[in-house]
Design a protein around this motif. Structure first.
Motif, PDB file in Angstrom:
ATOM      1  N   PHE A  22       0.853  -1.194   0.000  1.00  0.00           N
ATOM      2  CA  PHE A  22       0.000   0.000   0.000  1.00  0.00           C
ATOM      3  C   PHE A  22       0.888   1.244   0.000  1.00  0.00           C
ATOM      4  N   PRO A  23       1.038   1.920  -1.124  1.00  0.00           N
ATOM      5  CA  PRO A  23       1.793   3.176  -1.078  1.00  0.00           C
ATOM      6  C   PRO A  23       0.911   4.250  -0.439  1.00  0.00           C
ATOM      7  N   VAL A  24       1.380   4.828   0.658  1.00  0.00           N
ATOM      8  CA  VAL A  24       0.580   5.847   1.357  1.00  0.00           C
ATOM      9  C   VAL A  24       1.435   7.061   1.719  1.00  0.00           C
ATOM     10  N   ALA A  25       2.512   7.261   0.956  1.00  0.00           N
ATOM     11  CA  ALA A  25       3.454   8.327   1.318  1.00  0.00           C
ATOM     12  C   ALA A  25       3.244   9.611   0.521  1.00  0.00           C
ATOM     13  N   GLY A  26       2.179   9.661  -0.275  1.00  0.00           N
ATOM     14  CA  GLY A  26       1.968  10.840  -1.127  1.00  0.00           C
ATOM     15  C   GLY A  26       1.569  12.080  -0.348  1.00  0.00           C
ATOM     16  N   LEU A  27       1.664  13.216  -1.000  1.00  0.00           N
ATOM     17  CA  LEU A  27       1.379  14.493  -0.342  1.00  0.00           C
ATOM     18  C   LEU A  27      -0.119  14.751  -0.179  1.00  0.00           C
ATOM     19  N   GLY A  28      -0.912  14.155  -1.013  1.00  0.00           N
ATOM     20  CA  GLY A  28      -2.359  14.399  -0.945  1.00  0.00           C
ATOM     21  C   GLY A  28      -2.703  15.837  -1.274  1.00  0.00           C
ATOM     22  N   ALA A  29      -1.936  16.429  -2.179  1.00  0.00           N
ATOM     23  CA  ALA A  29      -2.088  17.870  -2.455  1.00  0.00           C
ATOM     24  C   ALA A  29      -3.467  18.220  -3.021  1.00  0.00           C
ATOM     25  N   LEU A  43      -8.902   9.766   5.486  1.00  0.00           N
ATOM     26  CA  LEU A  43     -10.173  10.484   5.364  1.00  0.00           C
ATOM     27  C   LEU A  43     -11.307   9.456   5.424  1.00  0.00           C
ATOM     28  N   PRO A  44     -12.345   9.759   6.203  1.00  0.00           N
ATOM     29  CA  PRO A  44     -13.407   8.761   6.366  1.00  0.00           C
ATOM     30  C   PRO A  44     -14.358   8.685   5.181  1.00  0.00           C
ATOM     31  N   ILE A  45     -14.748   7.477   4.842  1.00  0.00           N
ATOM     32  CA  ILE A  45     -15.832   7.226   3.892  1.00  0.00           C
ATOM     33  C   ILE A  45     -16.888   6.479   4.713  1.00  0.00           C
ATOM     34  N   ILE A  46     -17.993   7.142   4.957  1.00  0.00           N
ATOM     35  CA  ILE A  46     -19.057   6.641   5.825  1.00  0.00           C
ATOM     36  C   ILE A  46     -18.499   6.353   7.231  1.00  0.00           C
ATOM     37  N   ASP A  47     -18.169   5.088   7.547  1.00  0.00           N
ATOM     38  CA  ASP A  47     -17.840   4.794   8.940  1.00  0.00           C
ATOM     39  C   ASP A  47     -16.404   4.351   9.180  1.00  0.00           C
ATOM     40  N   ARG A  48     -15.545   4.456   8.165  1.00  0.00           N
ATOM     41  CA  ARG A  48     -14.158   4.034   8.369  1.00  0.00           C
ATOM     42  C   ARG A  48     -13.222   4.765   7.417  1.00  0.00           C
ATOM     43  N   PRO A  49     -11.949   4.849   7.797  1.00  0.00           N
ATOM     44  CA  PRO A  49     -11.027   5.555   6.905  1.00  0.00           C
ATOM     45  C   PRO A  49     -10.794   4.763   5.613  1.00  0.00           C
ATOM     46  N   MET A  50     -10.482   5.496   4.563  1.00  0.00           N
ATOM     47  CA  MET A  50     -10.260   4.900   3.239  1.00  0.00           C
ATOM     48  C   MET A  50      -9.302   3.712   3.278  1.00  0.00           C
ATOM     49  N   ILE A  51      -8.235   3.861   4.048  1.00  0.00           N
ATOM     50  CA  ILE A  51      -7.210   2.812   4.072  1.00  0.00           C
ATOM     51  C   ILE A  51      -7.771   1.499   4.627  1.00  0.00           C
ATOM     52  N   GLN A  52      -8.777   1.603   5.477  1.00  0.00           N
ATOM     53  CA  GLN A  52      -9.341   0.365   6.042  1.00  0.00           C
ATOM     54  C   GLN A  52     -10.090  -0.443   4.989  1.00  0.00           C
ATOM     55  N   PRO A 139       5.632 -12.762  -5.355  1.00  0.00           N
ATOM     56  CA  PRO A 139       4.621 -11.990  -6.082  1.00  0.00           C
ATOM     57  C   PRO A 139       3.827 -11.138  -5.084  1.00  0.00           C
ATOM     58  N   PHE A 140       3.331 -10.019  -5.548  1.00  0.00           N
ATOM     59  CA  PHE A 140       2.619  -9.139  -4.613  1.00  0.00           C
ATOM     60  C   PHE A 140       1.536  -8.357  -5.352  1.00  0.00           C
ATOM     61  N   ALA A 141       0.593  -7.893  -4.572  1.00  0.00           N
ATOM     62  CA  ALA A 141      -0.441  -7.019  -5.119  1.00  0.00           C
ATOM     63  C   ALA A 141      -0.151  -5.594  -4.681  1.00  0.00           C
ATOM     64  N   VAL A 142      -0.481  -4.648  -5.543  1.00  0.00           N
ATOM     65  CA  VAL A 142      -0.371  -3.237  -5.187  1.00  0.00           C
ATOM     66  C   VAL A 142      -1.785  -2.703  -4.992  1.00  0.00           C
ATOM     67  N   VAL A 143      -2.006  -2.076  -3.867  1.00  0.00           N
ATOM     68  CA  VAL A 143      -3.333  -1.534  -3.593  1.00  0.00           C
ATOM     69  C   VAL A 143      -3.210  -0.028  -3.369  1.00  0.00           C
ATOM     70  N   LEU A 144      -3.839   0.742  -4.252  1.00  0.00           N
ATOM     71  CA  LEU A 144      -3.862   2.193  -4.065  1.00  0.00           C
ATOM     72  C   LEU A 144      -5.097   2.517  -3.228  1.00  0.00           C
TER      73      LEU A 144
END
Ligand code: UTP
Length: 169
Positions: A22-29, A43-52, A139-144
């Motif tokens: 999970f790349p999560v190091a971006g600036l979020g500009a 940032l929350p979407i309904i009842d949990r943060p996006m990353i969840q 092998p790995f999965a990338v999740v944005l």
């Protein structure tokens, strides 16, 4: 989905994918000022943060090793997937079982979390390169985490189906 090594075209030797990056190091500009003090991925979407949502999708697809590429100002993500001893203790004392359940639900059972820091936000590819030392040739999965998909069978599980059949990205 990657077949093993981030810039390798070799076929995978291990068919079973266990790692999600999970790349999560971006600036979020694009989301400023909402992301000035809060990571975009939190940032929350309904009842949990996006990353969840992203972690739940990976866990539902059978991935158990979650690797986060984090950066400055992203501590909240690590805290979110850590145990919150004091809060748990307080909720137990209050016998607030519903809140306790919701608190614990943040972490899917049976998964591990690793964190590597990307010192400069040079882009997603640079972030993925940071994972190499933990992945080796697996092998790995990338999740944005800022891409949410709604489907009956989770999008990541569909990609894993294709990987199992084709053994390639
Ligand atoms: P984005 O392309 O959405 O970039 O990254 P960003 O920096 O977060 O957002 P904006 O464009 O500035 O608003 C997709 C994912 O890749 C991560 C981000 O944290 C996001 O989860 N990322 C991006 C990194 O990990 N490192 C980077 O250098 C850039």
């Amino acid at each position: 989905m990657n077949s093993g090594g981030i810039d390798s075209a070799r076929p995978a030797t291990a068919a079973i994918v266990r790692h999600a990056v999970f790349p999560v190091a971006g600036l979020g500009a694009d989301f400023l000022p909402a992301t000035k003090a809060c990571p975009k991925e939190m940032l929350p979407i309904i009842d949990r943060p996006m990353i969840q949502y992203a972690v739940e999708e990976a866990a539902a697809a059978g991935l158990t090793r979650m690797i986060f590429i984090t950066g400055r100002g992203k501590r909240a993500i690590e805290d979110h997937f850590d145990s919150a001893y004091e809060l748990e203790h307080e909720l137990e004392a209050r016998a607030d079982h519903e809140a306790l359940h919701n608190l614990r639900a943040a972490v899917p059972p049976g998964v591990t979390f690793s964190y590597i820091r990307q010192r400069e936000a040079t882009g997603v590819l640079g972030a993925l390169r940071m994972a190499r030392s933990l992945l080796g040739t697996a092998p790995f999965a990338v999740v944005l985490p800022d891409q949410l998909f709604e489907s009956e069978r989770p999008a990541l599980a569909q990609l894993l189906d294709v990987f199992a059949e084709c053994r390639s990205s």
